[in-house]
Enzyme design. Structure first.
Site, PDB file in Angstrom:
ATOM      1  N   THR A 183       0.990  19.712 -35.833  1.00 38.34           N
ATOM      2  CA  THR A 183       0.000  19.998 -36.864  1.00 38.34           C
ATOM      3  C   THR A 183      -1.108  20.848 -36.248  1.00 38.34           C
ATOM      4  O   THR A 183      -1.430  20.697 -35.076  1.00 38.34           O
ATOM      5  CB  THR A 183      -0.575  18.676 -37.393  1.00 38.34           C
ATOM      6  OG1 THR A 183       0.504  17.933 -37.976  1.00 38.34           O
ATOM      7  CG2 THR A 183      -1.648  18.892 -38.443  1.00 38.34           C
ATOM      8  N   GLY A 184      -1.677  21.735 -37.052  1.00 41.62           N
ATOM      9  CA  GLY A 184      -2.739  22.616 -36.559  1.00 41.62           C
ATOM     10  C   GLY A 184      -2.297  24.061 -36.638  1.00 41.62           C
ATOM     11  O   GLY A 184      -1.129  24.365 -36.889  1.00 41.62           O
ATOM     12  N   THR A 222      -1.833  26.663 -34.511  1.00 37.80           N
ATOM     13  CA  THR A 222      -0.793  27.258 -33.653  1.00 37.80           C
ATOM     14  C   THR A 222       0.562  26.636 -33.937  1.00 37.80           C
ATOM     15  O   THR A 222       1.578  27.344 -34.011  1.00 37.80           O
ATOM     16  CB  THR A 222      -1.162  27.088 -32.162  1.00 37.80           C
ATOM     17  OG1 THR A 222      -2.545  27.384 -31.977  1.00 37.80           O
ATOM     18  CG2 THR A 222      -0.349  28.022 -31.302  1.00 37.80           C
ATOM     19  N   ASP A 248       3.770  21.538 -30.457  1.00 41.32           N
ATOM     20  CA  ASP A 248       2.491  21.155 -31.054  1.00 41.32           C
ATOM     21  C   ASP A 248       1.386  21.969 -30.394  1.00 41.32           C
ATOM     22  O   ASP A 248       1.627  22.666 -29.406  1.00 41.32           O
ATOM     23  CB  ASP A 248       2.273  19.645 -30.850  1.00 41.32           C
ATOM     24  CG  ASP A 248       1.370  19.033 -31.912  1.00 41.32           C
ATOM     25  OD1 ASP A 248       0.733  19.788 -32.674  1.00 41.32           O
ATOM     26  OD2 ASP A 248       1.295  17.794 -31.978  1.00 41.32           O
ATOM     27  N   ASP A 286      -6.361  21.005 -28.617  1.00 44.56           N
ATOM     28  CA  ASP A 286      -7.742  21.471 -28.725  1.00 44.56           C
ATOM     29  C   ASP A 286      -8.289  21.879 -27.366  1.00 44.56           C
ATOM     30  O   ASP A 286      -9.112  22.783 -27.265  1.00 44.56           O
ATOM     31  CB  ASP A 286      -8.604  20.380 -29.361  1.00 44.56           C
ATOM     32  CG  ASP A 286      -8.114  20.039 -30.764  1.00 44.56           C
ATOM     33  OD1 ASP A 286      -8.073  20.949 -31.603  1.00 44.56           O
ATOM     34  OD2 ASP A 286      -7.735  18.885 -31.010  1.00 44.56           O
ATOM     35  N   LYS A 306      -6.295  16.273 -28.201  1.00 45.02           N
ATOM     36  CA  LYS A 306      -5.689  16.662 -29.467  1.00 45.02           C
ATOM     37  C   LYS A 306      -6.320  15.839 -30.592  1.00 45.02           C
ATOM     38  O   LYS A 306      -6.977  14.840 -30.338  1.00 45.02           O
ATOM     39  CB  LYS A 306      -4.171  16.419 -29.442  1.00 45.02           C
ATOM     40  CG  LYS A 306      -3.446  17.361 -28.521  1.00 45.02           C
ATOM     41  CD  LYS A 306      -1.960  17.073 -28.390  1.00 45.02           C
ATOM     42  CE  LYS A 306      -1.208  16.917 -29.689  1.00 45.02           C
ATOM     43  NZ  LYS A 306      -1.418  18.036 -30.624  1.00 45.02           N
ATOM     44  N   GLY A 357      -7.226  18.246 -35.965  1.00 45.57           N
ATOM     45  CA  GLY A 357      -6.730  18.278 -37.342  1.00 45.57           C
ATOM     46  C   GLY A 357      -6.561  16.895 -37.958  1.00 45.57           C
ATOM     47  O   GLY A 357      -6.213  16.770 -39.133  1.00 45.57           O
ATOM     48  N   GLU A 376       1.055  12.556 -33.901  1.00 45.60           N
ATOM     49  CA  GLU A 376       1.358  13.501 -32.823  1.00 45.60           C
ATOM     50  C   GLU A 376       1.667  12.766 -31.516  1.00 45.60           C
ATOM     51  O   GLU A 376       2.538  13.184 -30.759  1.00 45.60           O
ATOM     52  CB  GLU A 376       0.167  14.448 -32.619  1.00 45.60           C
ATOM     53  CG  GLU A 376       0.010  15.462 -33.747  1.00 45.60           C
ATOM     54  CD  GLU A 376      -1.259  16.285 -33.664  1.00 45.60           C
ATOM     55  OE1 GLU A 376      -1.323  17.312 -34.348  1.00 45.60           O
ATOM     56  OE2 GLU A 376      -2.183  15.908 -32.928  1.00 45.60           O
ATOM     57  N   LYS A 406      -8.187  27.642 -25.193  1.00 48.62           N
ATOM     58  CA  LYS A 406      -8.034  26.180 -25.095  1.00 48.62           C
ATOM     59  C   LYS A 406      -7.961  25.666 -23.649  1.00 48.62           C
ATOM     60  O   LYS A 406      -8.011  24.474 -23.412  1.00 48.62           O
ATOM     61  CB  LYS A 406      -6.761  25.727 -25.835  1.00 48.62           C
ATOM     62  CG  LYS A 406      -6.679  26.180 -27.297  1.00 48.62           C
ATOM     63  CD  LYS A 406      -7.771  25.567 -28.145  1.00 48.62           C
ATOM     64  CE  LYS A 406      -7.527  25.742 -29.641  1.00 48.62           C
ATOM     65  NZ  LYS A 406      -7.601  27.124 -30.105  1.00 48.62           N
TER      66      LYS A 406
END
Length: 226
Positions: free
Chosen positions: A31-32, A34, A86, A89, A99, A102, A108, A126
């Site tokens: 999720t997110g 990228t 995945d 952050d 992470k 989101g 995750e 990051k």
């Protein structure tokens, strides 16, 4: 960095990551921003006849994957995942991550734990020397909120309940998120262990020993950390 350049880096990292996916794999979809690029690129391959099954780390990712015709299996039914892709952050060269920006950190973390190969895709912004400039997201069961909040304070953290559209942010699991600022974290493994001892804390965003590979795009270059 211009958004367009950052998006170009995210797309390049996503394209590098999906090369590791083999036909017939069971793929964990993150999720997110990228990870979304990776899901879309895999979706195009599926539309062209590439056969995979997948598990999603959020309702949003599941809906996106299904829109491309990717077959989604329930995460809770799986005993292993061949490969997951995945985002993060923050990450360090020793593959410690933060992470959960989101809000999907619990799923995750389950997905990463099930994965034989866990690939993180990021743009160059990051990468950090020490984690902690980005706050540590903590998913907390609502009835334990104040208790967990107080325990975070005991550990030296400053917590804020995540708010979205003037209301408490609610995760896909029906819980709150506390964004906790511990400053720069010299020993993420120790903090992870201490957070794991708190009753009512469902999951935190420190991912330690859960990542096989980080694929970072920087300009026109792909840099791999393993």
């Amino acid at each position: 960095m211009e958004t367009t350049q950052q998006d170009a880096e995210k797309l390049a990292a996503a394209k590098a990551a999906i090369k590791f996916v083999k036909e017939g794999d069971l793929v964990g979809l993150g999720t997110g921003s990228t990870a979304t690029f990776a899901t879309k690129e895999l979706g195009k391959m599926v539309q062209n006849g590439f056969k995979i099954q997948a598990a999603a780390s959020s309702v949003h990712t599941e809906e996106l994957a299904k829109s491309f015709g990717i077959e989604i299996l329930p995460l809770g039914d799986l005993s292993s995942i061949d490969i997951s892709i995945d985002g993060a952050d923050e990450f360090t060269e020793s593959l410690a991550l933060i992470k959960g920006g989101g809000g999907a950190l619990f799923r995750e973390k389950i997905m990463a734990s099930l994965s034989k190969k866990s690939i993180i895709v990021t743009d160059a912004s990051k990468k950090v020397t020490l984690l902690g400039a980005f706050t540590v997201p903590i998913e907390v069961i609502p009835l334990a909120y104040q208790y967990v909040f107080n325990q975070i304070k005991e550990l030296g953290g400053k917590g804020n309940k995540r708010i979205k559209n003037d209301q408490a942010f609610i995760t896909d699991n029906g819980n709150f998120i506390i964004d906790a600022d511990f400053g720069l974290i010299n020993n993420p493994a120790q903090l992870s262990h201490e957070l794991n001892q708190i009753d009512g804390l469902l999951a935190h965003g420190l991912f330690i020993d859960l990542t096989s590979t980080v694929i970072m795009s920087k300009g026109d270059e792909i840099i791999i950390f393993e």
